[in-house]
Every structure is written in structure tokens, then in C-alpha cells.
Motif scaffolding. Sequence first.
Motif, PDB file in Angstrom:
ATOM      1  N   ASP A  84       8.055  -2.629  -2.283  1.00  0.00           N
ATOM      2  CA  ASP A  84       8.277  -3.176  -3.618  1.00  0.00           C
ATOM      3  C   ASP A  84       7.440  -2.392  -4.631  1.00  0.00           C
ATOM      4  O   ASP A  84       6.478  -1.711  -4.263  1.00  0.00           O
ATOM      5  N   ASP A  86       5.366  -3.581  -6.775  1.00  0.00           N
ATOM      6  CA  ASP A  86       4.276  -4.416  -7.295  1.00  0.00           C
ATOM      7  C   ASP A  86       2.986  -4.261  -6.493  1.00  0.00           C
ATOM      8  O   ASP A  86       2.081  -5.096  -6.589  1.00  0.00           O
ATOM      9  N   THR A  88       2.294  -4.746  -3.444  1.00  0.00           N
ATOM     10  CA  THR A  88       2.003  -5.756  -2.414  1.00  0.00           C
ATOM     11  C   THR A  88       2.061  -5.165  -0.997  1.00  0.00           C
ATOM     12  O   THR A  88       1.277  -5.546  -0.130  1.00  0.00           O
ATOM     13  N   ARG A 196      -0.065  -9.321  -5.712  1.00  0.00           N
ATOM     14  CA  ARG A 196       0.897  -8.687  -6.613  1.00  0.00           C
ATOM     15  C   ARG A 196       0.228  -8.148  -7.876  1.00  0.00           C
ATOM     16  O   ARG A 196      -0.643  -8.806  -8.441  1.00  0.00           O
TER      17      ARG A 196
HETATM   18 MG   LIG Z   1       6.867  -8.691  -4.653  1.00  0.00          MG
END
Ligand SMILES: [Mg+2]
Length: 234
Positions: A84, A86, A88, A196
Motif C-alpha cells: 500500500d 501508506d 504500513t 499508517r
Molecule cells: Mg492501508
Amino acid sequence: MYKGNKISVVIPCYNEEKGIEKTIRKIPEVVDEIVVCDNNSSDNTKVVAMKAGARVVGEKKRGYGFALRKAIESARGDITVTMDGDATYPAEDIESLVKYLVDNKLDFISGNRLPLCTRESMHLTNILGIKFLNWIAYLLFGKMFNDILSGMWVFRSDKYRELKLVSYDWNLSEEIKIEAANKLDFAEKHINHHKRVGDTKLLKWRVGMENLIFLFWKRFNPNAVFPLWLKLAQ
Ligand SMILES: [Mg+2]
Ligand SMILES: Nc1nc2c(ncn2[C@@H]2O[C@H](COP(=O)(O)OP(=O)(O)OP(=O)(O)O)[C@@H](O)[C@H]2O)c(=O)[nH]1
């Protein structure tokens, strides 16, 4: 590159200008190519990703699955890694996952976040939701997954074409694991999981409910596209 295999990291992004730079900067040298799919973001995601060294492709149709499938299909590596935008998912685990895939002659590894996630990185309700969906998937498909909603996968790019995928949304995450576990040499491996960067944009209860409905849909209509009237979340 690892043992002659080119490695691509692919990242679907919708308004991730805060997280995408950190995500890309942490990706290790062993990776040959980074493909970001910009899902028609209204922020600066595209420019930030390009400046950080990614090749950016665009997908106008909104949805995690649309964006991720476009990124996967645009990648040129022999091995594809999904993450992702973000920060993470653990860039620090990419190399060991790729090595495990190649050295054990596997086709598909899905990262399992639950053993190593922290209170900051994952809320208790998410953990309970994932465990519930793991059990429903087991009852419907006879396969016990440890993290059916993980978005970090490492797979042989040519094997992706053997999967019969009908999802273009959040459900892609469940569907690809069910397909891979049925048709390919599949394993789950523990991965790290981080807090995040940037605000969440999804309505998690709606996504969770749609994930549940999708499992029944896939079980009883394996080749039919998930209908729009059952869609609960963007
Ligand atoms: Mg995420
Ligand atoms: N929410 C959302 N994310 C999208 C979309 N298209 C691509 N994405 C990207 O898909 C990835 C996963 O979305 P996230 O919003 O992080 O979903 P999540 O990890 O389940 O939940 P949070 O991290 O808690 O927000 C991110 O990199 C998003 O930017 C979209 O239409 N909506």
C-alpha cells in the motif's frame, strides 16, 4: 534482482501524498522497478511518487482492485510484490520474502500481519474482523488462511495469469488468496506491520461487510463479476 529474477514492487494509490514517499524510500536495492498506480487522486500523489523514483501509471476507475490490477499488469518483473502507499507494509521484509519464494520454489506468498502487528498499526476490531473472515473462508472453501485481508503478496508474475479473478475492488484481496491457494504453490509468512502515514479514507465496517458478502458470492458464483448492487464501499 535475485538469482536472475527481476523484482517489481507495485503500489495502488488514492490520495497518498503523505505516505507514498516514505513507502518508496524504504524499498530495498534488490527491487528493480517500482510501479505506482495513481487512482485518479485529487492530491499530489503522482508528482510525489515520480520524484521518489517510481514509474506512475494511471487508473481512472476508482477502486483498490482496479488500481492494483492495473499496477500488476503494468509491471515488468519476474516477481511482483504488492504494497500500500501508506507505509504500513514492511519494505524491510521484501528481500527475505523474495528469497523464500525463489529458494522454496513457491508461486505465491501472502504476508500475515497478525502475529507481529502492534496496537498502533492495527485496531483490535480489525484483528477480530480478519479472524472472523478467515473462519468463514475456511467453512466455505476448506482453506484456513491466517490473514485473508493482507495486501502484501509476493508472487511469480507469470502465475498471476493463471488466476480467475472477477474482483475490481476491496474483494480482490480475498479472491486472489483463494485462487492462489487452490491453483498455485501458496504459503503465508509473517510480516511486520507499521502505523499508517496519512488519514484513512475507507469506511471499514462497510468494507468488512462487503468482504463477508463477497466470500459467499465467490463460493456460489465463482466466475461471475460481483454485482454493483452488492457493493457497499468505495
Ligand atoms: Mg492501508
Ligand atoms: N480507500 C481507497 N484506497 C485506494 C483506492 N484506490 C487505491 N487505493 C489504495 O489502496 C491501498 C489500500 O487502501 P487503504 O485505504 O490503505 O486500506 P486499508 O489498508 O485496508 O486501511 P487503512 O490503512 O486503515 O486506511 C492504499 O495505498 C490506497 O491509497 C480507493 O479507491 N479507495
